[in-house]
Design a protein around this motif. Sequence first.
Motif, PDB file in Angstrom:
ATOM      1  N   GLY A 138       0.801  -1.211   0.000  1.00 47.78           N
ATOM      2  CA  GLY A 138       0.000   0.000   0.000  1.00 47.78           C
ATOM      3  C   GLY A 138       0.836   1.265   0.000  1.00 47.78           C
ATOM      4  O   GLY A 138       2.041   1.248  -0.264  1.00 47.78           O
ATOM      5  N   THR A 139       0.173   2.374   0.314  1.00 51.26           N
ATOM      6  CA  THR A 139       0.768   3.696   0.204  1.00 51.26           C
ATOM      7  C   THR A 139       0.758   4.403   1.544  1.00 51.26           C
ATOM      8  O   THR A 139      -0.257   4.392   2.254  1.00 51.26           O
ATOM      9  CB  THR A 139      -0.021   4.545  -0.812  1.00 51.26           C
ATOM     10  N   ALA A 140       1.872   4.998   1.897  1.00 49.54           N
ATOM     11  CA  ALA A 140       1.954   5.770   3.129  1.00 49.54           C
ATOM     12  C   ALA A 140       0.892   6.866   3.116  1.00 49.54           C
ATOM     13  O   ALA A 140       0.623   7.479   2.087  1.00 49.54           O
ATOM     14  CB  ALA A 140       3.339   6.378   3.280  1.00 49.54           C
ATOM     15  N   GLY A 141       0.306   7.100   4.283  1.00 45.46           N
ATOM     16  CA  GLY A 141      -0.726   8.108   4.399  1.00 45.46           C
ATOM     17  C   GLY A 141      -2.131   7.544   4.363  1.00 45.46           C
ATOM     18  O   GLY A 141      -3.081   8.214   4.777  1.00 45.46           O
ATOM     19  N   THR A 142      -2.275   6.317   3.857  1.00 46.51           N
ATOM     20  CA  THR A 142      -3.571   5.646   3.915  1.00 46.51           C
ATOM     21  C   THR A 142      -3.692   4.933   5.257  1.00 46.51           C
ATOM     22  O   THR A 142      -2.709   4.750   5.973  1.00 46.51           O
ATOM     23  CB  THR A 142      -3.716   4.640   2.759  1.00 46.51           C
ATOM     24  N   PRO A 143      -4.910   4.533   5.649  1.00 50.21           N
ATOM     25  CA  PRO A 143      -5.068   3.861   6.947  1.00 50.21           C
ATOM     26  C   PRO A 143      -4.154   2.641   7.073  1.00 50.21           C
ATOM     27  O   PRO A 143      -4.033   1.844   6.138  1.00 50.21           O
ATOM     28  CB  PRO A 143      -6.546   3.461   6.960  1.00 50.21           C
ATOM     29  N   ALA A 144      -3.518   2.515   8.231  1.00 48.90           N
ATOM     30  CA  ALA A 144      -2.569   1.423   8.458  1.00 48.90           C
ATOM     31  C   ALA A 144      -3.280   0.229   9.085  1.00 48.90           C
ATOM     32  O   ALA A 144      -3.966   0.360  10.106  1.00 48.90           O
ATOM     33  CB  ALA A 144      -1.440   1.891   9.364  1.00 48.90           C
ATOM     34  N   VAL A 145      -3.094  -0.939   8.470  1.00 46.80           N
ATOM     35  CA  VAL A 145      -3.607  -2.198   8.997  1.00 46.80           C
ATOM     36  C   VAL A 145      -2.411  -3.068   9.368  1.00 46.80           C
ATOM     37  O   VAL A 145      -1.577  -3.378   8.511  1.00 46.80           O
ATOM     38  CB  VAL A 145      -4.491  -2.928   7.972  1.00 46.80           C
ATOM     39  N   PRO A 181      -5.010  -1.079  -2.426  1.00 48.73           N
ATOM     40  CA  PRO A 181      -5.508   0.156  -3.051  1.00 48.73           C
ATOM     41  C   PRO A 181      -6.015   1.202  -2.066  1.00 48.73           C
ATOM     42  O   PRO A 181      -6.021   2.394  -2.390  1.00 48.73           O
ATOM     43  CB  PRO A 181      -6.644  -0.349  -3.952  1.00 48.73           C
ATOM     44  N   THR A 182      -6.430   0.774  -0.883  1.00 44.04           N
ATOM     45  CA  THR A 182      -7.033   1.719   0.064  1.00 44.04           C
ATOM     46  C   THR A 182      -6.331   1.785   1.418  1.00 44.04           C
ATOM     47  O   THR A 182      -6.586   2.704   2.190  1.00 44.04           O
ATOM     48  CB  THR A 182      -8.503   1.353   0.313  1.00 44.04           C
ATOM     49  N   HIS A 183      -5.469   0.825   1.721  1.00 51.76           N
ATOM     50  CA  HIS A 183      -4.819   0.756   3.024  1.00 51.76           C
ATOM     51  C   HIS A 183      -3.327   0.476   2.853  1.00 51.76           C
ATOM     52  O   HIS A 183      -2.918  -0.184   1.894  1.00 51.76           O
ATOM     53  CB  HIS A 183      -5.398  -0.378   3.891  1.00 51.76           C
ATOM     54  N   GLN A 184      -2.534   0.949   3.787  1.00 52.63           N
ATOM     55  CA  GLN A 184      -1.165   0.444   3.869  1.00 52.63           C
ATOM     56  C   GLN A 184      -1.183  -0.726   4.847  1.00 52.63           C
ATOM     57  O   GLN A 184      -1.784  -0.659   5.916  1.00 52.63           O
ATOM     58  CB  GLN A 184      -0.191   1.527   4.329  1.00 52.63           C
ATOM     59  N   TRP A 206      -3.142   2.628  14.388  1.00 56.13           N
ATOM     60  CA  TRP A 206      -3.283   1.513  13.460  1.00 56.13           C
ATOM     61  C   TRP A 206      -4.596   0.782  13.710  1.00 56.13           C
ATOM     62  O   TRP A 206      -5.168   0.795  14.810  1.00 56.13           O
ATOM     63  CB  TRP A 206      -2.145   0.497  13.631  1.00 56.13           C
ATOM     64  N   HIS A 207      -5.059   0.123  12.659  1.00 55.14           N
ATOM     65  CA  HIS A 207      -6.096  -0.899  12.763  1.00 55.14           C
ATOM     66  C   HIS A 207      -5.358  -2.223  12.982  1.00 55.14           C
ATOM     67  O   HIS A 207      -4.465  -2.569  12.204  1.00 55.14           O
ATOM     68  CB  HIS A 207      -6.939  -0.947  11.493  1.00 55.14           C
ATOM     69  N   LEU A 208      -5.720  -2.939  14.014  1.00 51.33           N
ATOM     70  CA  LEU A 208      -4.941  -4.102  14.429  1.00 51.33           C
ATOM     71  C   LEU A 208      -5.722  -5.382  14.155  1.00 51.33           C
ATOM     72  O   LEU A 208      -6.895  -5.510  14.525  1.00 51.33           O
ATOM     73  CB  LEU A 208      -4.630  -3.975  15.927  1.00 51.33           C
ATOM     74  N   VAL A 209      -5.052  -6.319  13.470  1.00 52.34           N
ATOM     75  CA  VAL A 209      -5.628  -7.621  13.130  1.00 52.34           C
ATOM     76  C   VAL A 209      -4.735  -8.700  13.727  1.00 52.34           C
ATOM     77  O   VAL A 209      -3.517  -8.689  13.508  1.00 52.34           O
ATOM     78  CB  VAL A 209      -5.722  -7.809  11.604  1.00 52.34           C
TER      79      VAL A 209
END
Length: 258
Positions: A12-19, A41-44, A85-88
């Motif tokens: 992904g791309t820096a600046g998008t939501p981190a998972v 496409p939507t998250h790093q 971060w979003h944590l999984v």
Amino acid sequence: MSDEPVTYVRTGTAGTPAVVCLHGIGSNADAFRDVLALLAPTHQGIAPNTPGYGGSIPLPTAHPAVTDYATALVAFLDRLALPAWHLVGSSMGALIAAAVAAAHPGRVESLLLTAPATGAGRTPETRQAELTARADLIALGPARMAETRAPQLIAGNAPGPLHAVKEATRALDPAAYMQAAHVLAGGDIFTYTPHIQARTLIVCGTADKVAPPEDHARPISEAIPGSELVLLPDLGHVIELEAPEALAALIARHTTSP
């Protein structure tokens, strides 16, 4: 990043939501490659290898606690300059994720636990039983362990997931595996659930033979007020390998919910 003590998969791309995705005791960061590719496409996406796995530096103690892994993870994310971060977390990774969410409520934007393990730390008897079972497994040697253990982790005989589980098992370092075994043996997710404030989604396969939902996912969900439980039919213990599209869709939905 040759000086980084943690090896990891990043997409992904820096600046998008981190998972941030945490693997289980017999796995490694590669288990989340397909999931993170779908989210790119939507998250790093960041999937670190637990200490001692996949080239990550082991922890210095032979008998680490859940909090040792949680502390190492947060230090790693700090070095990546990720404030939230979003944590999984999958299986043992869910136990570590719960500890991080409890200790850092302001930084965990959402929590998703897949095939979560409760940990065996409630009594001395359950702790010893877990350690004995893990020691017996790794004593087979990674190659033989891969042949005997892998079929228990997936539902059915899908060749792709079965091959991936076997490859991850063959790559295990026995010392690192037993360090992680101490985390599962000494950990108890219910010590963390009262302190979790993040929106929480819990996902489990109905055919999970390692952590059956009625013994693990459902009690964990009941212990986290407001959490959501999703049972995926005919899936086993490694949903990230068995159904990456389904898991990526759930992560995307959960991380974008209000």
